[in-house]
Enzyme design. Structure first.
Site, short mmCIF file in Angstrom:
data_model
loop_
_atom_site.label_atom_id
_atom_site.label_comp_id
_atom_site.label_asym_id
_atom_site.label_seq_id
_atom_site.Cartn_x
_atom_site.Cartn_y
_atom_site.Cartn_z
CD GLU A 227 -4.78 4.65 14.11
OE1 GLU A 227 -5.16 5.72 13.59
OE2 GLU A 227 -4.35 3.69 13.46
CE1 TYR B 86 -7.10 -1.31 5.40
CE2 TYR B 86 -6.66 -1.13 3.05
CZ TYR B 86 -6.92 -0.54 4.27
OH TYR B 86 -7.03 0.84 4.35
CG ASP C 126 -7.47 1.58 0.45
OD1 ASP C 126 -7.44 1.84 1.67
OD2 ASP C 126 -6.45 1.53 -0.26
NE ARG D 179 -2.73 5.53 11.68
CZ ARG D 179 -3.09 4.97 10.55
NH1 ARG D 179 -2.44 5.24 9.44
NH2 ARG D 179 -4.10 4.13 10.49
NE ARG E 215 -2.97 -0.64 3.53
CZ ARG E 215 -3.11 -1.66 4.38
NH1 ARG E 215 -3.40 -2.85 3.90
NH2 ARG E 215 -2.99 -1.49 5.66
NE ARG F 202 -2.52 -5.80 15.60
CZ ARG F 202 -2.01 -6.05 16.80
NH1 ARG F 202 -2.12 -7.25 17.34
NH2 ARG F 202 -1.38 -5.10 17.46
NE ARG G 179 4.82 8.95 -5.16
CZ ARG G 179 4.08 9.28 -4.12
NH1 ARG G 179 4.60 9.97 -3.12
NH2 ARG G 179 2.82 8.92 -4.08
P1 FAD Z 1 -17.44 -1.89 7.03
O1 FAD Z 1 -17.20 -0.45 6.81
O2 FAD Z 1 -16.80 -2.52 8.18
O3 FAD Z 1 -19.03 -2.10 7.14
C1 FAD Z 1 -19.59 -3.32 7.56
C2 FAD Z 1 -20.80 -2.99 8.42
O4 FAD Z 1 -21.47 -4.21 8.74
C3 FAD Z 1 -20.44 -2.33 9.74
O5 FAD Z 1 -21.10 -1.08 9.86
C4 FAD Z 1 -20.93 -3.33 10.78
O6 FAD Z 1 -21.44 -2.70 11.96
C5 FAD Z 1 -22.01 -4.07 10.04
N1 FAD Z 1 -22.29 -5.41 10.56
C6 FAD Z 1 -21.39 -6.39 10.82
N2 FAD Z 1 -22.01 -7.50 11.29
C7 FAD Z 1 -23.34 -7.19 11.33
C8 FAD Z 1 -24.48 -7.92 11.74
N3 FAD Z 1 -24.40 -9.18 12.23
N4 FAD Z 1 -25.69 -7.33 11.65
C9 FAD Z 1 -25.80 -6.05 11.20
N5 FAD Z 1 -24.74 -5.31 10.80
C10 FAD Z 1 -23.52 -5.87 10.87
N6 FAD Z 1 -9.90 3.15 3.20
C11 FAD Z 1 -9.58 4.14 2.34
O7 FAD Z 1 -9.99 4.11 1.18
N7 FAD Z 1 -8.81 5.20 2.75
C12 FAD Z 1 -8.33 5.31 4.02
O8 FAD Z 1 -7.64 6.28 4.35
C13 FAD Z 1 -8.66 4.27 4.94
N8 FAD Z 1 -8.22 4.35 6.21
C14 FAD Z 1 -8.51 3.34 7.07
C15 FAD Z 1 -8.04 3.45 8.38
C16 FAD Z 1 -8.32 2.44 9.26
C17 FAD Z 1 -7.82 2.58 10.69
C18 FAD Z 1 -9.02 1.29 8.84
C19 FAD Z 1 -9.24 0.14 9.78
C20 FAD Z 1 -9.52 1.20 7.56
C21 FAD Z 1 -9.28 2.23 6.65
N9 FAD Z 1 -9.79 2.19 5.36
C22 FAD Z 1 -9.46 3.20 4.48
C23 FAD Z 1 -10.65 1.07 4.89
C24 FAD Z 1 -12.16 1.32 5.08
O9 FAD Z 1 -12.45 1.42 6.45
C25 FAD Z 1 -12.90 0.16 4.41
O10 FAD Z 1 -12.67 0.22 3.02
C26 FAD Z 1 -14.41 0.14 4.58
O11 FAD Z 1 -14.79 0.34 5.89
C27 FAD Z 1 -14.92 -1.20 4.09
O12 FAD Z 1 -16.31 -1.15 3.93
P2 FAD Z 1 -17.21 -2.45 4.18
O13 FAD Z 1 -18.60 -2.05 3.84
O14 FAD Z 1 -16.62 -3.61 3.52
O15 FAD Z 1 -17.06 -2.74 5.75
N1 UDP Z 2 4.04 1.16 7.69
C1 UDP Z 2 5.23 1.32 8.37
N2 UDP Z 2 5.60 2.56 8.78
C2 UDP Z 2 4.82 3.65 8.58
C3 UDP Z 2 3.63 3.49 7.87
C4 UDP Z 2 3.24 2.23 7.45
O1 UDP Z 2 5.92 0.34 8.62
O2 UDP Z 2 5.19 4.76 9.01
C5 UDP Z 2 3.68 -0.21 7.25
C6 UDP Z 2 2.86 -0.93 8.32
O3 UDP Z 2 3.19 -2.32 8.29
C7 UDP Z 2 1.44 -0.69 7.85
C8 UDP Z 2 1.60 -0.77 6.33
O4 UDP Z 2 2.87 -0.14 6.09
O5 UDP Z 2 0.56 -1.66 8.34
C9 UDP Z 2 0.52 -0.08 5.52
O6 UDP Z 2 0.49 1.28 5.88
P1 UDP Z 2 -0.82 2.14 5.78
O7 UDP Z 2 -0.49 3.55 6.09
O8 UDP Z 2 -1.52 1.84 4.52
O9 UDP Z 2 -1.66 1.55 6.97
P2 UDP Z 2 -3.08 2.05 7.45
O10 UDP Z 2 -3.21 3.50 7.16
O11 UDP Z 2 -4.06 1.22 6.72
O12 UDP Z 2 -3.02 1.78 8.89
#
Ligand code: FAD
Ligand code: UDP
Length: 386
Positions: free
Chosen positions: A318, A366, A368, A293, A178, A262, A182
């Site tokens: 976090e 995972y 996005d 972070r 991910r 996690r 560069r």
């Molecule tokens: P979810 O968003 O998890 O939606 C699933 C839903 O199902 C939830 O609301 C849950 O409550 C519901 N559910 C589960 N079980 C049940 C049940 N039994 N009954 C009723 N409801 C239920 N993506 C990006 O593009 N850019 C980012 O910068 C980015 N940052 C992230 C940072 C973090 C810390 C994390 C963890 C993820 C990040 N993502 C990011 C990814 C993004 O969160 C996911 O792409 C997105 O949430 C996935 O959508 P989804 O619908 O698959 O799942």
């Molecule tokens: N990562 C790292 N150092 C950083 C940022 C990211 O080692 O400063 C690694 C880490 O293993 C992380 C992965 O790169 O899980 C993907 O990073 P990303 O920023 O996409 O993670 P997210 O934003 O989804 O937590």
């Protein structure tokens, strides 16, 4: 239940599928366990400051998928925000992902792109020799092959250990893919041609997506609740098509075991200053710092500078740990044991009558947001064809 289809989960994947089906004339009920739509990609105004906060960690929209980009733009305009991240290592701040600025600062040098590339090639050579032409199989192999051992040790090893608490040789190489590398001074976090944040926040975007006369969203309903209410799978299984975007192992009552996830703990803080850290995201690379972070949300919306208070800001620090029963799950770990267990759940899943599994939880993957929306297109497809 008075619907043609049941969608479980109102995250980006489930809502997208629901919307497409509704637009094709189906009546769709969406059940969502939480009190809001949008899944983990939810944002809302912080009551104390009015600053838009992302409840489940920083979410930046970026995509190269033209169909997804056209789709989301039907529901919101996007700001021109381009994400940039810094990282603190041994008391010094560097730009991330690794770029020419990071390399020159780290090695106290003024390398040109070609010189830097030659240096990294030299530092990655022992790993490339070890791989002997095969693809990197794990995060550490992939990272060292990309940036060499010294930069890996400084910026990846400690952070990854805190984030995953799993030996890096057990983590899939895809995790590190991910991050771009560069050999110029482009410090943007993402390469995608479309980047930005929804002008009115993610909450408004997801609510607009759900706002269709044939979409009926039922919040605070768990489709796996044991009470057997009308919106539970127990009541509809086999009678109605179900698009399930919850956790695949929970669907089967964890009967084969639990997949590794996690979770994150956020320490929310208000500070009586207009700018706490000078950027949206500051990573902490060193193992001695217990968190990964700090997010300062006001920086995600520079266009709101005149609207946000000048003397207050909000941050989330976090911390990552193993998800236990009852925790929100954030990142699939995906060790070889997890992947083997997943395959066994997938065999059960294909046998489920009229149930399709999708999204990050249903596929244990995972994704996005753009990929989750594309997964919603795919999830709806068999019913649109049928
Ligand atoms: P979810 O968003 O998890 O939606 C699933 C839903 O199902 C939830 O609301 C849950 O409550 C519901 N559910 C589960 N079980 C049940 C049940 N039994 N009954 C009723 N409801 C239920 N993506 C990006 O593009 N850019 C980012 O910068 C980015 N940052 C992230 C940072 C973090 C810390 C994390 C963890 C993820 C990040 N993502 C990011 C990814 C993004 O969160 C996911 O792409 C997105 O949430 C996935 O959508 P989804 O619908 O698959 O799942
Ligand atoms: N990562 C790292 N150092 C950083 C940022 C990211 O080692 O400063 C690694 C880490 O293993 C992380 C992965 O790169 O899980 C993907 O990073 P990303 O920023 O996409 O993670 P997210 O934003 O989804 O937590």
């Amino acid at each position: 239940m008075d619907a043609d289809v049941l969608v479980v989960g109102a995250g980006p994947c489930g809502l997208t599928a629901a919307r497409l089906l509704a637009e094709a004339g189906r009546s769709v009920t969406v059940v969502e366990r939480r009190g809001h739509v949008g899944g983990n990609a939810w944002s809302e105004a912080d009551p104390a400051t009015g600053i838009e906060i992302h409840r489940y960690g920083a979410h930046l929209f970026h995509t190269a998928n033209e169909r997804v980009w056209a789709f989301v733009n039907r529901f919101t305009a996007f700001t021109g925000y381009e994400h940039r991240v810094w990282t603190t290592h041994k008391g010094e701040v560097y730009p991330l992902p690794v770029n020419l600025g990071t390399i020159n600062q780290f090695f106290r040098a003024a390398y040109t792109p070609d010189q830097a590339q030659a240096l990294i090639a030299e530092q990655a050579a022992p790993m490339l020799a070890r791989l002997a032409g095969r693809e990197p199989a794990s995060l550490d192999e992939k990272a060292v092959a990309l940036i060499g051992q010294p930069l890996y040790e400084a910026f990846i090893r400690g952070y990854t250990a805190k984030q995953w608490q799993v030996a890096p040789e057990l983590l899939p190489a895809s995790v590190i893919s991910r991050l771009p590398v560069r050999y110029n001074y482009d410090t943007r976090y993402f390469n995608d041609p479309h980047q930005g944040l929804p002008v009115g926040g993610y909450g408004r975007l997801w609510e607009a997506l759900a706002d269709h006369p044939r979409v009926n969203v039922r919040l605070e309903e768990d489709c796996l609740a044991p009470d057997g209410g009308p919106f539970t799978l127990g009541a509809v299984r086999g009678q109605l098509p179900v698009l399930y975007t919850g956790p695949v192992d929970r669907y089967f009552g964890y009967r084969l075991g639990r997949l590794g996830w996690r979770t994150l703990d956020f320490q929310w803080e208000h500070h009586p200053v207009g700018d706490y850290q000078g950027c949206a995201v500051m990573n902490y690379a060193d193992l001695e710092v217990p968190y990964t972070r700090v997010i300062e949300f006001r920086h995600f919306h520079p266009e709101r500078r005149g609207v946000y208070p000048g003397d207050a800001t909000v941050t989330a620090t976090e911390f990552s740990r193993v998800a236990g029963a009852g925790d929100e799950v954030y990142y699939p770990v995906g060790t070889p044991a997890d992947r083997e267990l997943l395959e066994r759940y997938r065999l059960l899943a294909v046998e489920e009558p009229l149930v399709w599994f999708g999204g990050r939880l249903g596929r244990y993957q995972y994704l996005d947001m753009d990929a989750a929306i594309a997964a919603g297109f795919a999830l709806a497809a068999p019913l649109l064809e049928g």
